[in-house]
Design a protein around this motif. Structure first.
Motif, PDB file in Angstrom:
ATOM      1  N   LEU A 220      35.813   3.105 -41.471  1.00  0.00           N
ATOM      2  CA  LEU A 220      35.506   1.833 -40.814  1.00  0.00           C
ATOM      3  C   LEU A 220      36.335   0.758 -41.494  1.00  0.00           C
ATOM      4  O   LEU A 220      36.260   0.597 -42.716  1.00  0.00           O
ATOM      5  CB  LEU A 220      34.027   1.483 -40.958  1.00  0.00           C
ATOM      6  CG  LEU A 220      32.998   2.206 -40.091  1.00  0.00           C
ATOM      7  CD1 LEU A 220      32.913   3.684 -40.449  1.00  0.00           C
ATOM      8  CD2 LEU A 220      31.637   1.555 -40.276  1.00  0.00           C
ATOM      9  N   SER A 221      37.146   0.056 -40.737  1.00  0.00           N
ATOM     10  CA  SER A 221      37.904  -1.081 -41.261  1.00  0.00           C
ATOM     11  C   SER A 221      37.193  -2.342 -40.805  1.00  0.00           C
ATOM     12  O   SER A 221      37.227  -2.702 -39.621  1.00  0.00           O
ATOM     13  CB  SER A 221      39.345  -1.060 -40.747  1.00  0.00           C
ATOM     14  OG  SER A 221      39.994   0.132 -41.135  1.00  0.00           O
ATOM     15  N   LEU A 222      36.528  -2.993 -41.746  1.00  0.00           N
ATOM     16  CA  LEU A 222      35.688  -4.153 -41.456  1.00  0.00           C
ATOM     17  C   LEU A 222      36.386  -5.421 -41.919  1.00  0.00           C
ATOM     18  O   LEU A 222      36.843  -5.504 -43.063  1.00  0.00           O
ATOM     19  CB  LEU A 222      34.342  -4.002 -42.154  1.00  0.00           C
ATOM     20  CG  LEU A 222      33.527  -2.764 -41.742  1.00  0.00           C
ATOM     21  CD1 LEU A 222      32.317  -2.597 -42.645  1.00  0.00           C
ATOM     22  CD2 LEU A 222      33.097  -2.869 -40.296  1.00  0.00           C
ATOM     23  N   CYS A 223      36.432  -6.425 -41.037  1.00  0.00           N
ATOM     24  CA  CYS A 223      37.173  -7.654 -41.303  1.00  0.00           C
ATOM     25  C   CYS A 223      36.246  -8.857 -41.146  1.00  0.00           C
ATOM     26  O   CYS A 223      35.378  -8.882 -40.261  1.00  0.00           O
ATOM     27  CB  CYS A 223      38.353  -7.774 -40.330  1.00  0.00           C
ATOM     28  SG  CYS A 223      39.410  -9.214 -40.588  1.00  0.00           S
ATOM     29  N   ALA A 224      36.438  -9.860 -41.993  1.00  0.00           N
ATOM     30  CA  ALA A 224      35.701 -11.114 -41.833  1.00  0.00           C
ATOM     31  C   ALA A 224      36.028 -11.718 -40.472  1.00  0.00           C
ATOM     32  O   ALA A 224      37.198 -11.751 -40.060  1.00  0.00           O
ATOM     33  CB  ALA A 224      36.086 -12.080 -42.950  1.00  0.00           C
ATOM     34  N   VAL A 225      35.021 -12.186 -39.771  1.00  0.00           N
ATOM     35  CA  VAL A 225      35.214 -12.703 -38.415  1.00  0.00           C
ATOM     36  C   VAL A 225      36.227 -13.849 -38.402  1.00  0.00           C
ATOM     37  O   VAL A 225      37.065 -13.937 -37.501  1.00  0.00           O
ATOM     38  CB  VAL A 225      33.868 -13.150 -37.808  1.00  0.00           C
ATOM     39  CG1 VAL A 225      34.083 -13.903 -36.505  1.00  0.00           C
ATOM     40  CG2 VAL A 225      32.955 -11.948 -37.577  1.00  0.00           C
ATOM     41  N   SER A 226      36.177 -14.704 -39.408  1.00  0.00           N
ATOM     42  CA  SER A 226      37.101 -15.848 -39.449  1.00  0.00           C
ATOM     43  C   SER A 226      38.547 -15.425 -39.700  1.00  0.00           C
ATOM     44  O   SER A 226      39.464 -16.237 -39.567  1.00  0.00           O
ATOM     45  CB  SER A 226      36.673 -16.831 -40.542  1.00  0.00           C
ATOM     46  OG  SER A 226      36.802 -16.249 -41.822  1.00  0.00           O
TER      47      SER A 226
END
Length: 267
Positions: A220-226
């Protein structure tokens, strides 16, 4: 799930955190059974080695209920929210296989290098979580990490379009040797259900699997929404364009599926 001070310091120092047995064996096996069913499907999201065996299945959370739940599991989402300090979206989701005898190499690279160059991700405010669906041993192509390499920023890389079926921005031997001389080289190994969290700039690779043991890992590559991507050059099922914040499910969301399948099998 929250990380403690020791975990946070280890992650800051080394760029990764290994959590053995975070999921139970039957949770991991249920996901492995689902992965095998996906690999048999004829869909564009499933990429294959030159031998024809599956290499990667992209975006499984969009067409598989077990993997949808895994992508919203609090044991994975909440620690990354803690580290990045805000809500997350799913930048990429893939199930990587290292088939026995036929699993090919993943060259030395930084994931954020690809996210920045190909997807226009502004900052390295994204990271990977790897979930072992099978035991990972020294023999079956484990991940190789260079600790502390995440502190070097984005390194110069070449675009390798030939070595494998998956194009990658890769580092040369001189850079890898220099980094390893400073930080060493480690391979987290452990039972299915174990989890590795690692920084988007951590230099890593994995060797071919010539053993008779399969090795399958979900990433899973999770990124900050901003920090969402700004270029849309890759297909949506490779680099996702839905920046909706992930809302975590209950901790027993996978256990519920395991129990349901056991009940059906017992009928």
């Amino acid at each position: 799930m929250k990380l403690n001070e020791t975990d946070l310091k280890r992650f800051d120092d080394d760029g990764f955190l290994f959590l053995p047995g975070l999921f139970s064996e039957d949770e991991a096996q249920m996901l492995m059974d689902e992965a095998q069913a996906i690999y048999k499907q004829d869909r564009e999201e499933v990429w294959r080695e030159s031998s024809g065996v599956a290499r990667t299945a992209f975006a499984a959370h969009t067409y598989s209920e077990p993997f949808r739940r895994l992508g919203r599991h609090p044991r994975l989402v909440e620690p990354v929210e803690q580290l990045l300090g805000e809500k997350l979206y799913m930048h990429q989701y893939k199930i990587n296989a290292k088939a026995a005898f036929d699993g090919e190499v993943w060259q030395w690279h930084q994931d954020y290098g690809t996210w920045a160059r190909d997807d226009g991700m502004p900052e390295p405010r994204a990271m990977n979580i790897a979930v072992f669906l099978e035991d990972v041993t020294p023999a079956n192509g484990p991940l190789l990490f260079i600790p502390k390499s995440h502190k070097q920023g984005v390194l110069e890389a070449g675009h390798d379009l030939e070595t494998t079926s998956y194009p990658l921005w890769t580092l040369d031997r001189e850079a890898v040797s220099r980094l390893a001389a400073e930080g060493g080289c480690e391979a987290p190994i452990g039972p299915k259900g174990s989890v590795v969290m690692f920084h988007g700039n951590l230099v890593h690779a994995s060797p071919p699997n010539i053993s008779p043991l399969n090795r399958t890992i979900v990433y899973l590559s999770l990124c900050a929404v901003s920090n969402h991507i700004t270029k849309f050059t890759r297909k949506e099922w490779i680099a996702h364009r839905d920046f909706t914040p992930i809302e975590s499910l209950e901790d027993d969301c996978l256990r519920e599926l395991v129990d349901n399948r056991a009940a059906v099998a017992a009928e």
